[in-house]
Enzyme design. Structure first.
Site, PDB file in Angstrom:
ATOM      1  N   SER A   1      23.547  31.637  41.923  1.00  0.00           N
ATOM      2  CA  SER A   1      22.328  31.263  42.646  1.00  0.00           C
ATOM      3  C   SER A   1      21.592  30.073  42.019  1.00  0.00           C
ATOM      4  CB  SER A   1      21.373  32.462  42.727  1.00  0.00           C
ATOM      5  OG  SER A   1      20.969  32.857  41.424  1.00  0.00           O
TER       6      SER A   1
ATOM      7  N   SER B   1      27.431  36.048  38.649  1.00  0.00           N
ATOM      8  CA  SER B   1      25.980  36.125  38.489  1.00  0.00           C
ATOM      9  C   SER B   1      25.332  36.807  39.707  1.00  0.00           C
ATOM     10  CB  SER B   1      25.424  34.713  38.248  1.00  0.00           C
ATOM     11  OG  SER B   1      24.104  34.743  37.771  1.00  0.00           O
ATOM     12  N   PHE B   2      24.548  36.084  40.501  1.00  0.00           N
ATOM     13  CA  PHE B   2      24.050  36.595  41.782  1.00  0.00           C
ATOM     14  C   PHE B   2      25.209  37.147  42.615  1.00  0.00           C
ATOM     15  CE2 PHE B   2      24.278  34.936  46.163  1.00  0.00           C
ATOM     16  CZ  PHE B   2      23.363  35.756  46.814  1.00  0.00           C
TER      17      PHE B   2
ATOM     18  N   ASP C   1      25.577  33.505  26.619  1.00  0.00           N
ATOM     19  CA  ASP C   1      24.903  33.361  27.916  1.00  0.00           C
ATOM     20  C   ASP C   1      23.388  33.485  27.743  1.00  0.00           C
ATOM     21  OD1 ASP C   1      24.013  33.538  30.583  1.00  0.00           O
ATOM     22  OD2 ASP C   1      25.758  34.709  31.213  1.00  0.00           O
TER      23      ASP C   1
ATOM     24  N   HIS D   1      26.797  30.609  30.379  1.00  0.00           N
ATOM     25  CA  HIS D   1      26.838  31.265  31.686  1.00  0.00           C
ATOM     26  C   HIS D   1      27.944  30.711  32.575  1.00  0.00           C
ATOM     27  CE1 HIS D   1      25.193  33.832  34.739  1.00  0.00           C
ATOM     28  NE2 HIS D   1      24.910  32.843  35.560  1.00  0.00           N
TER      29      HIS D   1
END
Length: 288
Positions: free
Chosen positions: A44, A113-114, A234, A262
């Site tokens: 995102s 992630s998202f 991260d 990340h």
């Protein structure tokens, strides 16, 4: 025969690929390779698209699978319907709509992630549509908003701000330069991009971390073979998320990359593609 104007656009911008209606949303998606379907869901970040997220990994996975990578509603080159409310229910409906439109009954799902939180929600709500699950630097469990994620979701467009975000995303400083910052900044200010992005996760942002989470009870019920991947350094999503997921998902394995932020799929692209490809193609474990 001369190329049409649309062909020229496609040649100039690799982020724009195929288009299909998914749950009523005109969705831009990449569809490369052949074989068992693998759905890849991006993160995102500001200006993100499926291609920007997965460009280094898709060609490798496409050597042994059919890779499908959509721009989710509110991101990339998928339509941004007027009055659309961005929330997990809507994104899950879009994914199911995409699979239905492509006549795919079941797919392996890779979420970043998202996208990891969305992949979790998909496996919980529609377990029959998911074969195996890969979660990379994933949200989806309760955690305290990090300064890194607060900065990502609170991004205001400028080259300087984008450069600061890139420093947060990547452990390897060699990946971060002024040219990349300029390119990602330009992506973040394309028409409609920042408007939808800024409306998605407004402050206070802890509530959006919570909104993307699934319940512990639901996660513990996940029966899918699951690969969990995280960068040790991260700064956006804490490594503790993946440790929690590995504890809660019975049929899971956890792989942690050192010297990695990340951007596992970019900082360790070849290793990540090999790890995921091997996981998705290995035989079902013997149940004795």
């Amino acid at each position: 025969m001369s190329a049409s104007s649309s062909d020229i656009v496609l040649e100039r911008n690799p982020e724009v690929a195929n288009s299909i209606a998914a749950a009523g949303i005109r969705t831009n998606y990449h569809d490369v390779g052949s074989g068992a379907p693998v759905l890849m869901i991006h993160g995102s970040g500001p200006g993100v698209s499926a291609w920007a997220n997965w460009r280094l990994v898709m060609p490798e996975l496409a050597k042994r699978a059919r890779v499908i990578a959509p721009d989710m509603a509110g991101f990339g080159y998928t339509d941004r319907p007027s009055g659309f409310t961005y929330h997990m229910d809507a994104w899950v409906r879009q994914v199911i709509g995409l699979l239905d439109a492509l006549k795919i009954e079941r797919a392996d799902v890779v979420g970043n992630s998202f996208g990891g939180g969305l992949a979790l929600a998909l496996a919980i709500r529609h377990p029959e549509r998911v074969r195996r699950l890969v979660l990379m630097g994933s949200v989806g469990v309760p955690f305290t908003l990090t300064p890194g994620l607060d900065a990502v979701w609170g991004y205001e467009p400028s080259i300087e701000n984008m450069r600061r975000l890139l420093d947060i995303f990547a452990y390897d400083r060699k990946l971060v330069n002024d040219e990349l910052a300029r390119l990602r900044y330009e992506a973040s200010v394309r028409p409609g991009f920042h408007e939808s992005f800024s409306s998605m996760f407004p402050a206070p942002r802890q509530r959006w971390v919570d909104a993307l989470a699934s319940s512990e009870q639901d996660i513990r019920r996940i029966a899918h073979e699951t690969l969990i991947v995280h960068g040790r350094e991260d700064q956006v999503i804490p490594l503790s998320n993946s440790i929690t997921l590995a504890d809660w998902i019975a049929r899971s394995q956890l792989h942690v990359y050192g010297h990695c932020g990340h951007w596992t799929q970019i900082e360790h692209a070849a290793r990540f593609a090999q790890l995921v490809g091997n996981f998705l193609t290995e035989p079902e474990p013997h149940k004795g």
